[in-house]
Motif scaffolding. Structure first.
Motif, PDB file in Angstrom:
ATOM      1  N   PHE A 126      48.488   7.222  38.359  1.00  0.00           N
ATOM      2  CA  PHE A 126      47.732   7.728  39.442  1.00  0.00           C
ATOM      3  C   PHE A 126      46.548   8.624  39.384  1.00  0.00           C
ATOM      4  CE2 PHE A 126      51.010  10.898  38.586  1.00  0.00           C
ATOM      5  CZ  PHE A 126      50.405  11.933  39.053  1.00  0.00           C
ATOM      6  N   ASP A 127      45.478   8.031  39.827  1.00  0.00           N
ATOM      7  CA  ASP A 127      44.062   8.786  39.837  1.00  0.00           C
ATOM      8  C   ASP A 127      43.766   9.333  38.458  1.00  0.00           C
ATOM      9  OD1 ASP A 127      44.343   8.069  42.408  1.00  0.00           O
ATOM     10  OD2 ASP A 127      44.379  10.109  43.286  1.00  0.00           O
ATOM     11  N   GLY A 128      43.969   8.510  37.375  1.00  0.00           N
ATOM     12  CA  GLY A 128      43.704   9.172  36.144  1.00  0.00           C
ATOM     13  C   GLY A 128      44.819   9.953  35.461  1.00  0.00           C
ATOM     14  N   PHE A 129      45.987  10.110  36.044  1.00  0.00           N
ATOM     15  CA  PHE A 129      47.033  10.767  35.383  1.00  0.00           C
ATOM     16  C   PHE A 129      48.163   9.591  34.967  1.00  0.00           C
ATOM     17  CE2 PHE A 129      45.238  13.520  38.512  1.00  0.00           C
ATOM     18  CZ  PHE A 129      45.072  14.756  37.764  1.00  0.00           C
ATOM     19  N   ARG A 130      49.020  10.160  34.057  1.00  0.00           N
ATOM     20  CA  ARG A 130      50.221   8.785  33.612  1.00  0.00           C
ATOM     21  C   ARG A 130      51.184   9.984  33.139  1.00  0.00           C
ATOM     22  NH1 ARG A 130      51.646   6.111  28.868  1.00  0.00           N
ATOM     23  NH2 ARG A 130      50.206   6.764  27.551  1.00  0.00           N
ATOM     24  N   VAL A 131      52.196   9.518  33.676  1.00  0.00           N
ATOM     25  CA  VAL A 131      53.651  10.314  33.011  1.00  0.00           C
ATOM     26  C   VAL A 131      54.482   9.138  32.240  1.00  0.00           C
ATOM     27  CG1 VAL A 131      53.326  12.115  34.313  1.00  0.00           C
ATOM     28  CG2 VAL A 131      54.488  10.161  35.309  1.00  0.00           C
ATOM     29  N   SER A 132      55.140   9.568  31.446  1.00  0.00           N
ATOM     30  CA  SER A 132      55.986   8.431  30.577  1.00  0.00           C
ATOM     31  C   SER A 132      57.099   9.304  29.914  1.00  0.00           C
ATOM     32  CB  SER A 132      55.003   7.648  29.383  1.00  0.00           C
ATOM     33  OG  SER A 132      56.025   7.101  28.651  1.00  0.00           O
ATOM     34  N   TYR A 133      58.401   8.855  30.529  1.00  0.00           N
ATOM     35  CA  TYR A 133      59.435   9.596  29.861  1.00  0.00           C
ATOM     36  C   TYR A 133      59.674   8.844  28.537  1.00  0.00           C
ATOM     37  CZ  TYR A 133      64.716   9.168  29.003  1.00  0.00           C
ATOM     38  OH  TYR A 133      65.801   9.288  28.146  1.00  0.00           O
ATOM     39  N   GLU A 134      59.496   7.475  28.131  1.00  0.00           N
ATOM     40  CA  GLU A 134      59.887   6.898  27.038  1.00  0.00           C
ATOM     41  C   GLU A 134      59.031   7.714  25.862  1.00  0.00           C
ATOM     42  OE1 GLU A 134      59.033   5.328  29.624  1.00  0.00           O
ATOM     43  OE2 GLU A 134      60.532   3.888  29.977  1.00  0.00           O
ATOM     44  N   GLU A 135      57.652   7.825  26.208  1.00  0.00           N
ATOM     45  CA  GLU A 135      56.658   8.615  25.312  1.00  0.00           C
ATOM     46  C   GLU A 135      56.929  10.118  25.257  1.00  0.00           C
ATOM     47  OE1 GLU A 135      52.879   6.319  25.194  1.00  0.00           O
ATOM     48  OE2 GLU A 135      53.635   5.685  27.046  1.00  0.00           O
ATOM     49  N   ASP A 136      57.618  10.726  26.104  1.00  0.00           N
ATOM     50  CA  ASP A 136      57.457  12.080  26.355  1.00  0.00           C
ATOM     51  C   ASP A 136      56.125  12.431  26.439  1.00  0.00           C
ATOM     52  OD1 ASP A 136      58.256  14.551  26.840  1.00  0.00           O
ATOM     53  OD2 ASP A 136      58.631  15.259  24.849  1.00  0.00           O
ATOM     54  N   LEU A 137      55.326  12.345  27.462  1.00  0.00           N
ATOM     55  CA  LEU A 137      54.059  12.389  27.575  1.00  0.00           C
ATOM     56  C   LEU A 137      53.314  12.540  29.195  1.00  0.00           C
ATOM     57  CD1 LEU A 137      51.235  11.951  26.077  1.00  0.00           C
ATOM     58  CD2 LEU A 137      51.305   9.533  26.704  1.00  0.00           C
ATOM     59  N   ALA A 138      52.789  13.309  29.272  1.00  0.00           N
ATOM     60  CA  ALA A 138      51.957  13.661  30.426  1.00  0.00           C
ATOM     61  C   ALA A 138      50.479  13.506  30.059  1.00  0.00           C
ATOM     62  CB  ALA A 138      52.253  14.797  31.218  1.00  0.00           C
ATOM     63  N   GLU A 139      49.806  12.940  30.797  1.00  0.00           N
ATOM     64  CA  GLU A 139      48.155  12.809  30.420  1.00  0.00           C
ATOM     65  C   GLU A 139      47.248  12.689  31.603  1.00  0.00           C
ATOM     66  OE1 GLU A 139      47.568   9.340  27.375  1.00  0.00           O
ATOM     67  OE2 GLU A 139      46.826   8.649  29.234  1.00  0.00           O
ATOM     68  N   TYR A 140      46.139  13.283  31.340  1.00  0.00           N
ATOM     69  CA  TYR A 140      45.069  13.319  32.377  1.00  0.00           C
ATOM     70  C   TYR A 140      43.850  12.828  31.615  1.00  0.00           C
ATOM     71  CZ  TYR A 140      41.427  14.775  35.829  1.00  0.00           C
ATOM     72  OH  TYR A 140      40.675  14.604  36.818  1.00  0.00           O
ATOM     73  N   ASN A 141      43.241  11.862  32.363  1.00  0.00           N
ATOM     74  CA  ASN A 141      42.197  10.859  31.370  1.00  0.00           C
ATOM     75  C   ASN A 141      41.086  10.661  32.525  1.00  0.00           C
ATOM     76  OD1 ASN A 141      40.637   9.373  29.772  1.00  0.00           O
ATOM     77  ND2 ASN A 141      42.117   7.789  29.314  1.00  0.00           N
ATOM     78  N   SER A 142      40.092  11.643  32.584  1.00  0.00           N
ATOM     79  CA  SER A 142      38.925  11.505  33.404  1.00  0.00           C
ATOM     80  C   SER A 142      37.519  11.075  32.655  1.00  0.00           C
ATOM     81  CB  SER A 142      38.602  12.680  34.589  1.00  0.00           C
ATOM     82  OG  SER A 142      38.414  13.926  33.693  1.00  0.00           O
ATOM     83  N   GLU A 143      36.571  11.277  33.338  1.00  0.00           N
ATOM     84  CA  GLU A 143      35.365  11.128  32.625  1.00  0.00           C
ATOM     85  C   GLU A 143      34.875  12.412  31.679  1.00  0.00           C
ATOM     86  OE1 GLU A 143      31.141  10.658  34.431  1.00  0.00           O
ATOM     87  OE2 GLU A 143      31.738   8.503  33.916  1.00  0.00           O
ATOM     88  N   SER A 144      35.309  13.307  32.210  1.00  0.00           N
ATOM     89  CA  SER A 144      34.907  14.510  31.378  1.00  0.00           C
ATOM     90  C   SER A 144      36.163  15.283  30.795  1.00  0.00           C
ATOM     91  CB  SER A 144      34.250  15.674  32.249  1.00  0.00           C
ATOM     92  OG  SER A 144      35.016  16.123  33.398  1.00  0.00           O
ATOM     93  N   LYS A 145      37.344  15.138  31.149  1.00  0.00           N
ATOM     94  CA  LYS A 145      38.548  15.863  30.463  1.00  0.00           C
ATOM     95  C   LYS A 145      39.483  14.846  29.988  1.00  0.00           C
ATOM     96  CE  LYS A 145      38.032  19.382  34.200  1.00  0.00           C
ATOM     97  NZ  LYS A 145      38.923  20.143  35.280  1.00  0.00           N
ATOM     98  N   PHE A 146      40.185  15.051  28.886  1.00  0.00           N
ATOM     99  CA  PHE A 146      41.047  14.482  28.243  1.00  0.00           C
ATOM    100  C   PHE A 146      42.328  15.234  27.847  1.00  0.00           C
ATOM    101  CE2 PHE A 146      42.382  11.157  24.497  1.00  0.00           C
ATOM    102  CZ  PHE A 146      43.215  10.647  25.392  1.00  0.00           C
ATOM    103  N   PHE A 147      43.587  15.370  28.714  1.00  0.00           N
ATOM    104  CA  PHE A 147      44.598  16.214  28.322  1.00  0.00           C
ATOM    105  C   PHE A 147      45.845  15.328  28.132  1.00  0.00           C
ATOM    106  CE2 PHE A 147      42.297  19.149  31.475  1.00  0.00           C
ATOM    107  CZ  PHE A 147      41.301  19.407  30.590  1.00  0.00           C
ATOM    108  N   TYR A 148      46.358  15.790  27.093  1.00  0.00           N
ATOM    109  CA  TYR A 148      48.017  15.108  26.892  1.00  0.00           C
ATOM    110  C   TYR A 148      48.790  15.864  26.211  1.00  0.00           C
ATOM    111  CZ  TYR A 148      44.792  14.865  22.611  1.00  0.00           C
ATOM    112  OH  TYR A 148      43.967  14.992  21.493  1.00  0.00           O
TER     113      TYR A 148
END
Length: 872
Positions: A403-425
């Motif tokens: 949703f809106d550049g964000f991703r959550v994944s139980y299988e990967e144990d991953l939260a992520e924010y991916n925008s034009e200026s920011k990349f957090f994981y």
């Protein structure tokens, strides 16, 4: 009349006139100042509009804040700092720096009034209060806004015994504070003085501090009185606060005794405060499984209360307690925003000086140094709060994981924010940044398309200017014991280690040739090929020819370029972290992994293994970080038990794990070993055994739950349920739910046999009822939260009941552990339900309630479960 007298009189008259003019001028100036102050107060203070939205007075923009609770000046944290000889001011400064680094802009705390007041509600000038003011000022300096709860009601003991404190809360206790007239007067006095208190660090009273957004009157009151009594109490508290001249929003905790909703919102409060613990509290171990269904929606219980629509909504505390993974917080933040929440503060950030032991609140764990992936997840959740509009809907799980550049994944144990200026994981990710050439901020753990890093700490990359980046690397964090267990200051559950690892940075803005300049270690070198060795600290990466001149004191947002928030290595001894496979298949290769954490990297690591014959040594290879693995060949894996231990060599000296002296190859070796059962493919696969697994079953506590040995020396998990539905004192008007369910995640039980899961065709339940026969639903939950079950007719004699997988049908998913507050959803229905596939099954759900008729819903039930296994 003599001239002189006339002249004197005239002079006096002129002087009086001048004084009047001056007095008038002063009055005008005074009025202008008052008006100016009023305007300043009006423009700076937060106000609540007609729709119940908090807005900044100066811009009229919506308030949104995200951050943490933090308790260093009080109670257990304060006492522990004294015991450990910690400089609390320095500790606070360091942790507040972490808040800034994680992007938090909100702070909330329930003040331990019992430590800073007397029994009449008078404020005390003491060390707790001084440190509290010091801490608030440090928050302000970082641009962090503040929400204060002046009254906690709590004693100051937990997790120790309460001390004898001078405050009214200690004298009266929470229940009496809500009804006792003397206690109420003490609270009125205390609140009046608290809001008028001038912070000596700032010279500003709390009521006027532009960085204090508002106040929550008290922490979690549990009202048992009549609506009229409750409304009167609340209004008296509000009145005491308004008498100070405070115009800030005043909120009240409304998530307890929610049957009083009409009363709460008829009172003079500006809004309500809520909390969320979607995985319960106090499991005493890390919960396993997919808990995204538990956080899919935040239920507001007051939709039928018309006055609620114009009230502010704040979450003062939240956490996915006992969950050690990093995927969940952004999903919680999304649900908060969908529910219209403007402010949320996690409970609670562990003071760094306590995080090695996690003693303050052992059911929670949050710290940038010691829990880097969880902390980064919270950082990403903060981005959700600032990017996602209130009330925007994203559907239900599993369709809402992106949703809106964000991703959550139980299988990967991953939260992520991916925008034009920011990349957090929060973990190694395959995702490609939206636009690598436009990135300004990177924060992560593990590997990504832009950073590859073998260490086990968080890192941050921020562009200072074109071709110049600030790199901040944190030490490795390794959990060496049960983080959520019964902890104490003498028990180390996590360690930090400063190590050197290779990092590779792939940024077009830097290219493949840049300089590396260390601030803490004064390292200066040129980098060719994008990869370089790095230890914890702050570095400047500058593109060749940039001409950048370092100023470590230069301001960058709310930090300075040279600041760093880590403590030195806490590793004092060697640790081996290993969870043995419970079963493996005979005649197949077995991979054994372990983490070996030492101050000095070992020269070599060996696996000593036997399968009923002579013990032999296998060389282990380092996979990444501190993780080593070895492969036991299929020919050496025969039915029986695979027994093994580990050894690491340092300059010729051998260290054996889990214990022992001498060489494991020697006949005199007396050390302990790990053990894994080796079985034939025809063997049943036990997914639950009461003797070993009952302690990790999630369920609502009821008297009569225990383990009972049977005549054949097996063990039964016994459960007595006097009533399926028990009235909730905090939700007297809640819908009756005639259901009692248990949950057990069996993923570790099948990890060594997961490749053959698809060959199993049925499950067998060994169980019995007590006193009367009744239906029991047994279900399997897959890794997406889909739940498939069937009923068995439970009888009083011990039977083995078979359920063919092909007969499983979709059933209601019960959110266990039970979310708190209890008005949150009990059942969850996923957006998409596929067909059952045993390869994805990982959790048991056992329920009493389904299949019962109306006449038996009020009956009591007793049953015992010995085991559940899969058969082919």
């Amino acid at each position: 009349m003599p001239h002189t007298n006339t002249s004197t009189r005239s002079n006096k008259m002129n002087l009086m006139g001048m004084k009047e003019v001056l007095r008038g001028f002063q009055m005008v100036v005074f009025c202008l100042l008052i008006a100016g102050n009023s305007i300043a107060q009006k423009t700076q203070d937060v106000y609540v509009d007609k729709a119940g939205v908090m807005r900044w007075g100066s811009t009229k923009q919506e308030v949104y804040g995200f951050g943490v609770n933090y308790t260093a000046p009080f109670a257990h944290a304060y006492r522990s700092a004294k015991k450990l000889n910690v400089d609390i001011e320095k500790a606070i400064e360091q942790d507040v720096y972490h808040f800034a680094r994680l992007g938090f802009d909100a702070f909330r705390i329930h003040v331990w009034d019992t430590e800073i007041s007397d029994s009449l509600g008078n404020l005390l000038d003491n060390e707790h209060f001084r440190l509290f003011d010091f801490m608030l000022n440090k928050m302000k300096q970082r641009g962090i806004k503040i929400f204060l709860t002046p009254i906690a009601f709590w004693g100051n003991g937990y997790p120790d015994m309460d001390e004898k404190t001078p405050g009214f809360s200690h004298k009266y206790g929470k229940d009496a504070c809500l009804v006792n007239e003397a206690a109420i007067r003490a609270q009125e006095n205390y609140l009046y003085q608290f809001l008028n208190h001038v912070n000596p660090e700032t010279g500003v009273a709390y009521k006027n501090d532009p960085d204090i957004v508002g106040f929550e009157i008290s922490n979690e009151p549990h009202h048992r009185g009549t609506p009229a009594e409750v409304e009167k109490y609340i209004n008296r508290m509000v009145s005491a606060m308004r008498k100070t001249g405070c115009k800030k929003p005043i909120l009240y905790n409304v998530s307890h005794s929610i049957h009083l909703g009409e009363t709460y919102f008829k009172s003079n409060i500006d809004g309500g405060t809520f909390q969320w613990y979607p995985t319960g509290l106090g499991a005493q171990h890390e919960l396993r499984g997919n808990f995204l269904p538990n956080v899919d929606r935040y239920v507001m219980p007051f939709d039928n209360v018309s006055a609620f629509k114009s009230k502010v909504k704040v979450v003062y505390e939240f956490d996915a307690a006992d969950v050690g993974r990093s995927y969940i917080y952004p999903a919680m933040a999304r649900s908060f925003r969908e529910a219209g929440i403007q402010w949320a503060t996690h409970f609670a950030y562990d003071p760094t000086f306590l995080a090695y032991a996690n003693t303050e609140y052992n059911t929670h764990y949050m710290n940038l140094l010691y829990a880097p992936q969880k902390a980064l997840s919270l950082k990403i959740a903060g981005e959700v709060f600032h990017q996602v509009p209130r009330y925007k809907k994203y559907g239900a799980y599993p369709t809402n994981t992106k949703f809106d550049g964000f991703r959550v994944s139980y299988e990967e144990d991953l939260a992520e924010y991916n925008s034009e200026s920011k990349f957090f994981y929060t973990n190694t990710t395959p995702s490609v940044p939206v636009n690598t050439s436009k990135l300004k901020h990177i924060a992560g753990y593990g590997n990504s398309n832009v950073v590859k890093y073998e260490g086990e700490g968080a890192y941050f990359l921020d562009q200072l200017e074109a071709g110049v980046w600030r790199l901040e690397v944190y030490p490795d964090a390794v959990w060496v014991d049960n983080i959520f267990g019964k902890n104490n200051l003498n028990k180390e559950v996590a360690v930090l280690h400063w190590n050197e690892w290779t990092m590779e940075v792939n940024l077009p803005d830097l290219g493949s040739s840049f300089s590396l300049q260390g601030i803490q270690n004064n390292l200066q070198k040129s980098v060719d090929g994008k990869a370089f060795a790095v230890t914890p600290g702050v570095y400047i990466l500058a593109k060749k020819g940039s001409g950048f001149v370092l100023d470590a004191n230069a301001r960058f947002k709310n930090i300075t370029v040279g600041e760093y928030g880590a403590v030195k290595s806490t590793l004092k001894k060697s640790y081996l972290v290993h969870d043995p496979l419970r079963q493996v298949i005979a005649g197949k290769d077995v991979t054994i992994k372990a983490q070996i954490v030492t101050n000095e990297n070992p020269d070599s690591v060996l696996l000593y293994v036997d399968n009923g014959g002579p013990r032999r040594a296998l060389k282990m290879s380092r996979v990444s970080g501190y993780t080593y693995e070895a492969h036991v060949a299929a020919k050496d894996v025969s039915p029986g038990y695979l027994n093994y231990c580990f050894g690491s060599f340092y300059h010729g000296a051998l260290k054996v794990y889990p214990s022992g002296t001498g060489s494991p190859l020697s006949w005199s070796f007396d050390g302990d070993t790990y053990s894994t059962a080796v079985v034939a493919t025809s063997n049943s696969l036990y997914v639950f055994n009461a003797a070993t697994d009952a302690k990790e079953v999630s369920k609502e506590w009821r008297k009569g739950s225990k383990l009972i040995p049977t005549a054949d020396q097996s063990v039964v998990m016994y459960q007595e349920i006097p009533k399926l539905f028990v009235l909730d004192e905090e939700n007297l008007e809640g819908q009756p739910l005639h259901d009692y369910s248990l949950r057990y995640n069996f993923k570790p039980n099948v990890a060594g046999r997961k490749d053959e899961l698809s060959s199993f065709k049925k499950m067998v339940i060994k169980a019995h009822s007590v006193d009367a026969d009744f239906p029991l639903q047994v279900a399997l939950v897959d890794n997406q939260g889909n739940t498939y079950g069937a009923l068995i007719a439970l009888k009083q004699d011990v039977h083995e009941y078979e359920i063919a997988f092909e007969n499983l049908q979709p059933v209601k998913h019960v959110t266990l552990p039970r979310p708190y507050p209890t008005f949150q959803q009990y059942f969850f229905q996923p957006d998409v339900t596929g067909s059952f596939d045993v390869k994805n099954a990982e959790t048991l759900q056992i329920s009493v309630g389904p299949g019962l008729d109306a006449k038996t819903l009020e009956s009591s039930y007793k049953f015992g479960i010995e085991s559940i296994r899969f058969e082919k």
